[in-house]
Write a protein that holds these residues in place. Structure first.
Motif: not given
Ligand code: DUC
Ligand code: ZN
Ligand code: ZN
Length: 459
Positions: A59, A61, A93, A150, A239, A315
């Motif tokens: 996870h 970005h 993602f 997602k 998350h 994240d």
């Protein structure tokens, strides 16, 4: 490059044992006690160190356009940071923009990632604009190696899908054997609460968690589980931060529903007092869902210990404090959501999870690597140490103590989320497919050496 790692203590999700590891052609070719070096083989001494499978953060970005700007780490600085923290695979993602096809989306992300990645990577395909055309593209996307998707139940007017779209996407993941990851917050209610706070002149970062209360995370999580239960197919909730959502995970699993939950290291270690920091510093912690209460941290740790949560990720989504977080100086809703974390995930989990005896070393490996490999179709090539696995390995010296700081992190960001936190143990050397990509504080490896992860369908 043929290499031999000698004298280490190997830790996998299941076992702890002393043995040597032979690496040939990027793979582990032999594991046994007292292996003798062959001609031309380089010997790495791991005496008094642990040897872990490379971490997997499913996870992150990287280079993500979001909230009027772009996340600060691209695939080069982001994967370099990951490597410095013992992580050798990431799943990012690929986020569809309105009107874009999934093929176009993946092509954009391919161009961002392929020339720059230093470690192996893949993308979850984030669907934000679902329609009949997109539905028809799904089998092709899966065939091309992208086995997970997602959906965002929040970020109304931007990334959010509605319940009927969510339902249809779960239906497609069932039909084509993929796993849907879901961001669970009730986006309608978040938008309403944000509007109310701003109208009442409540504009500072401390209103961010109040506009996204735990109860609306729990509500969305329950809704996602109900749709998945009706459709009889697993989902993976990203998350998870609080008792309201994780208690729903526990009761769904207790009723026999196969669903999975992930939390992130920051939700295990920080509490919502961070939003009270002076001089707008609370903005550094603005992410969604927000940091919760101390009682939620305790709840998450026990859910990890008891096996209810499967993965600890980050994240990772950094934005500089200066100029970027400051975009929301007069309105917390405009603070770009996210923080720099990928480098520090495993050091923090080791120090505050293993050394405090909340989890043991095997569970550390399971949460930081093995379970993500299993859920996202990479096991046993990734996520463990066995003959035939990729030689993604980290040699971890459990002794040194050091302090996290933006002064020496690899994140392309002007602050560290865990600035000043003391950690014990350091990654002495990190190997990706047998090649050293990090050693004694220095990063190596050519941008572009990272490859797309080969992933199996979700069964
Ligand atoms: N939450 C964040 O804080 N940043 C990126 C996306 C997300 O869901
Ligand atoms: Zn999210
Ligand atoms: Zn995210």
């Amino acid at each position: 490059m043929n290499r031999l790692i000698k004298n280490g203590t190997i830790i996998t999700a299941n076992d702890t044992f002393h043995a040597d590891i032979r690496i040939q052609n990027e793979k582990i070719s032999e594991i046994a006690a007292c292996l003798k070096p062959k001609t031309g083989e380089e010997v790495l001494d791991a005496k008094n160190n642990y040897v872990f499978p490379g971490g997997i953060d499913p996870h992150v970005h990287l280079d993500m356009p979001f909230m009027g700007t772009t996340s600060a780490d691209d695939f080069e600085s982001g994967t370099r940071s990951a490597a410095a923290g013992g992580t050798t695979s990431v799943i990012d993602f690929a986020i569809q923009e309105k009107g874009q096809t999934l093929k176009e989306t993946l092509e954009i992300w391919r161009k961002k990632a392929v020339p720059k990645a230093l470690i192996d990577f893949s993308h979850h395909v984030a669907i934000t604009d679902y329609n009949d055309y997109i539905e028809k593209e799904i089998p092709e996307v899966i065939k091309n190696g992208f086995k997970s998707f997602k959906c965002f139940m929040a970020y109304k007017g931007a990334l959010m899908v509605d319940d009927s779209q969510l339902f249809r996407i779960i239906e497609q993941t069932k039909k084509h054997k993929a796993l849907l990851t879901i961001h669970c917050e009730n986006g309608d209610i978040v938008a309403l609460l944000q509007k109310n706070f701003i109208a009442g002149d409540c504009t500072s970062p401390k209103y961010h968690p109040l506009s996204r209360p735990a109860i609306i995370e729990g509500e969305a999580t329950g809704r996602a589980f109900n749709l998945a239960r009706y459709l009889e197919w697993p989902v993976y909730i990203v998350h998870m931060t609080c008792e309201e959502s994780v208690s729903r995970l526990i009761s769904a699993r207790a009723k026999g529903q196969l669903v999975f939950g992930e939390t992130c290291i920051q939700y295990l270690l920080l509490d919502d007092s961070v939003y009270e920091k002076p001089n707008f510093e609370g903005a550094k912690f603005v992410m969604s869902p927000p940091i919760r209460k101390k009682k939620d941290q305790d709840y998450l740790w026990s859910a990890l210990k008891l096996g209810h949560l499967s993965v600890v990720s980050t994240d990772h989504c950094p934005f500089d404090f200066k100029k970027k977080k400051e975009m929301g100086k007069n309105n917390f809703c405009l603070i770009p959501n996210g923080a720099p974390i990928v480098q520090h995930r495993l050091n923090l989990l080791y120090t505050y999870g293993v050394l405090t005896k909340k989890i043991n070393l095997n569970r550390f490996v399971e949460l930081g690597s093995t379970n993500a490999a299993k859920l996202f179709g990479m096991y046993p090539t990734k996520g463990t140490i066995t003959v035939g696995s990729d030689a993604d390995l980290s040699i971890f010296n459990p002794k040194p103590e050091w302090t996290i700081s933006a002064k020496n992190h690899f994140h392309n960001c002007d602050y560290a989320l865990f600035e000043g936190w003391k950690v014990t143990g350091e990654f002495a050397e990190v190997l990706s497919r047998g090649e050293t990509i990090f050693k004694n504080g220095k990063a190596f490896g050519k941008p572009g050496r990272g490859k797309y992860l080969v992933r199996k369908s979700f069964e």
